[in-house]
Design a protein around this motif. Structure first.
Motif, PDB file in Angstrom:
ATOM      1  N   GLN A 258       0.830  -1.187   0.000  1.00 49.11           N
ATOM      2  CA  GLN A 258       0.000   0.000   0.000  1.00 49.11           C
ATOM      3  C   GLN A 258       0.876   1.252   0.000  1.00 49.11           C
ATOM      4  OE1 GLN A 258      -2.993  -0.176   3.123  1.00 49.11           O
ATOM      5  NE2 GLN A 258      -4.304  -1.388   1.789  1.00 49.11           N
ATOM      6  N   LYS A 259       0.234   2.386  -0.212  1.00 49.59           N
ATOM      7  CA  LYS A 259       0.974   3.643  -0.269  1.00 49.59           C
ATOM      8  C   LYS A 259       1.576   3.952   1.096  1.00 49.59           C
ATOM      9  CE  LYS A 259       0.630   8.589  -1.108  1.00 49.59           C
ATOM     10  NZ  LYS A 259      -0.175   9.726  -1.585  1.00 49.59           N
TER      11      LYS A 259
ATOM     12  N   SER B 124      -3.784   8.495  -2.159  1.00 47.10           N
ATOM     13  CA  SER B 124      -3.902   7.337  -1.269  1.00 47.10           C
ATOM     14  C   SER B 124      -5.117   6.484  -1.594  1.00 47.10           C
ATOM     15  CB  SER B 124      -3.967   7.795   0.190  1.00 47.10           C
ATOM     16  OG  SER B 124      -2.791   8.472   0.551  1.00 47.10           O
TER      17      SER B 124
ATOM     18  N   ASN C 243      -4.443   2.537  -2.444  1.00 44.88           N
ATOM     19  CA  ASN C 243      -4.858   1.578  -1.425  1.00 44.88           C
ATOM     20  C   ASN C 243      -6.084   0.767  -1.809  1.00 44.88           C
ATOM     21  OD1 ASN C 243      -2.720   2.437   0.108  1.00 44.88           O
ATOM     22  ND2 ASN C 243      -3.922   3.838   1.369  1.00 44.88           N
ATOM     23  N   ASN C 244      -6.704   1.121  -2.943  1.00 46.74           N
ATOM     24  CA  ASN C 244      -7.844   0.344  -3.433  1.00 46.74           C
ATOM     25  C   ASN C 244      -7.553  -0.348  -4.762  1.00 46.74           C
ATOM     26  OD1 ASN C 244     -10.273   0.849  -1.550  1.00 46.74           O
ATOM     27  ND2 ASN C 244      -9.468   2.919  -1.883  1.00 46.74           N
TER      28      ASN C 244
ATOM     29  N   GLN D  98      -0.636  -1.540  -6.311  1.00 45.14           N
ATOM     30  CA  GLN D  98       0.126  -2.082  -5.181  1.00 45.14           C
ATOM     31  C   GLN D  98       1.184  -3.073  -5.666  1.00 45.14           C
ATOM     32  OE1 GLN D  98      -2.712  -3.637  -2.316  1.00 45.14           O
ATOM     33  NE2 GLN D  98      -3.879  -1.721  -2.372  1.00 45.14           N
TER      34      GLN D  98
END
Length: 409
Positions: free
Chosen positions: A38-39, A233, A237-238, A243
């Motif tokens: 993730q970020k 973000s 993150n989605n 990722q």
């Protein structure tokens, strides 16, 4: 108009295809349980391992009470005591009566999570120094490990000021690693900028630069940040695709770091090639002298132990010679000899280990660095390396203790 319609249709089909491709990719990665990273967050605990935590003055430190298995390079069960020292024991701040107390400062070679406590040089040193004729039967010996992974000489000086004197040691040992300590002391050479660097003020005095505290996570180490981290973000993150892309990018950077650091590391073995390296060495030497001066002011003894780079002590002369030829190195022991000269000039003892270790590895054809689960003959000291270091350091300290007992003429 038909051309415009065709353009719209083609653009729609292209975007629609891309959208479907993204959807299929997102679903496929999730079904296959392929994950990435993730970020990076806005608030990050800048710590090299789970046994460490961020610190506003030092950058990071060992986390009091942390414990667990370490299997990254070598293997051990790591315990950090309540005072933030890598040790299975607690140590009182007040020195026990009739005790010779030794404080050891250093980096990952001293922290030594790669081997069990009983195999570390500082644990063995305590036992060996206890058998020295100058103290045996007269005093107990207690050795404190204040080493922290990744620390440069500046952070070690700050540890001396902030923590060491709480324990009132009789001897302070600084373990200096030729492989990267000079690099660690320069913001122009070091990759990880989340640490205090010492700089010269207008009066020419070394002072800590604490501006690292203001660094955003994205700016602390460009080698540990991906282009994906620059995206929003909510998007990163989605998105499993982003990722995974971040993981691939960081894996590529990690391999590049290894190549780049090999070139950077080779500069340790030659005289400074430019103003950046000249300043890095100047700062390093001044930090060591400052530490020695502060130790003497506290009526304690100071010893600089120079820890050799793995290539210096490699058991294969041909491999050492190849490294020297490829990097145009005249003297593989340049940093050791430079620090010896510093000690002679400034009047403090220097114990260099590399040439002594080289003689041992060549004679017995063994490795003093490396483990089965990592780079052969590379990286940190294994049990043999720690054992040899404890012998050499205890001999040096014992000799000094004996001399200090001789009647003055």
């Amino acid at each position: 108009m038909s051309k415009f319609k065709n353009l719209v249709v083609n653009l729609s089909l292209t975007l629609g295809g891309l959208f479907m491709g993204v959807i299929i990719g997102e679903i496929g990665l999730r079904v296959a349980s392929i994950e990435g990273y993730q970020k990076i967050g806005d608030f990050v605990d800048s710590a090299p391992t789970s046994f460490h935590t961020a610190h506003p003055d030092l950058g990071w430190k060992l986390k009091p009470g942390a414990s667990g298995e370490w299997k990254g390079e070598g293997a051990s069960f790591v315990r950090v005591n309540s005072n933030g020292l890598r040790d299975d024991r607690e140590h009182t701040k007040a020195k026990p009566p009739n005790t010779l107390r030794v404080a050891v400062l250093g980096d990952s070679f001293t922290e030594a999570i790669h081997v069990p406590v009983e195999q570390t040089f500082w644990s063995k040193l305590e036992r060996k120094l206890g058998n020295c004729a100058a103290v045996k039967g007269r005093k107990n010996v207690e050795v404190l490990n204040l080493g922290v992974q990744g620390y440069g000489t500046g952070q070690q000086l700050m540890m001396l000021r902030k923590k060491v004197w709480d324990y009132n040691p009789d001897i302070v040992v600084l373990a200096f690693f030729t492989g990267n300590d000079v690099i660690n002391n320069s913001p122009k050479l070091e990759y990880d900028l989340y640490r205090p660097f010492f700089v010269y003020n207008a009066s020419g005095k070394l002072v800590p630069d604490m501006s690292f505290r203001k660094l955003a996570p994205l700016d602390r180490n460009q080698r540990a940040v991906s282009f994906v981290d620059r995206l929003p973000s909510w998007l990163v993150n989605n998105s499993r695709i982003l990722q995974v892309a971040k993981k691939a990018d960081l894996d590529l950077k990690k391999r590049q770091i290894s190549k780049d650091f090999t070139v950077l590391r080779a500069n340790n073995f030659n005289p400074p090639k430019d103003a950046v390296w000249d300043n890095a060495w100047r700062v390093t030497e001044d930090l060591i002298v400052t530490m020695r001066n502060e130790v003497v002011q506290k009526n304690a003894d100071f010893l600089l132990v120079v820890v050799g780079d793995p290539i210096q002590v490699n058991r294969d002369p041909q491999r050492r010679n190849k490294f020297m030829q490829e990097n145009k190195i005249q003297d593989l022991f340049y940093p050791d000899k430079r620090l010896e000269k510093l000690g002679n000039r400034e009047g403090f003892r220097v114990l260099t280990l590399a040439e002594q270790f080289k003689g041992y590895t060549e004679k017995f054809q063994v490795c003093v660095h490396g483990f089965d689960n990592s780079v052969p003959c590379g990286g940190h000291w294994n049990e043999i390396g720690h054992r040899l270091a404890s012998i050499k350091i205890s001999q040096n300290l014992c000799q000094q203790l004996k001399q200090s007992q001789l009647p003055k003429r």
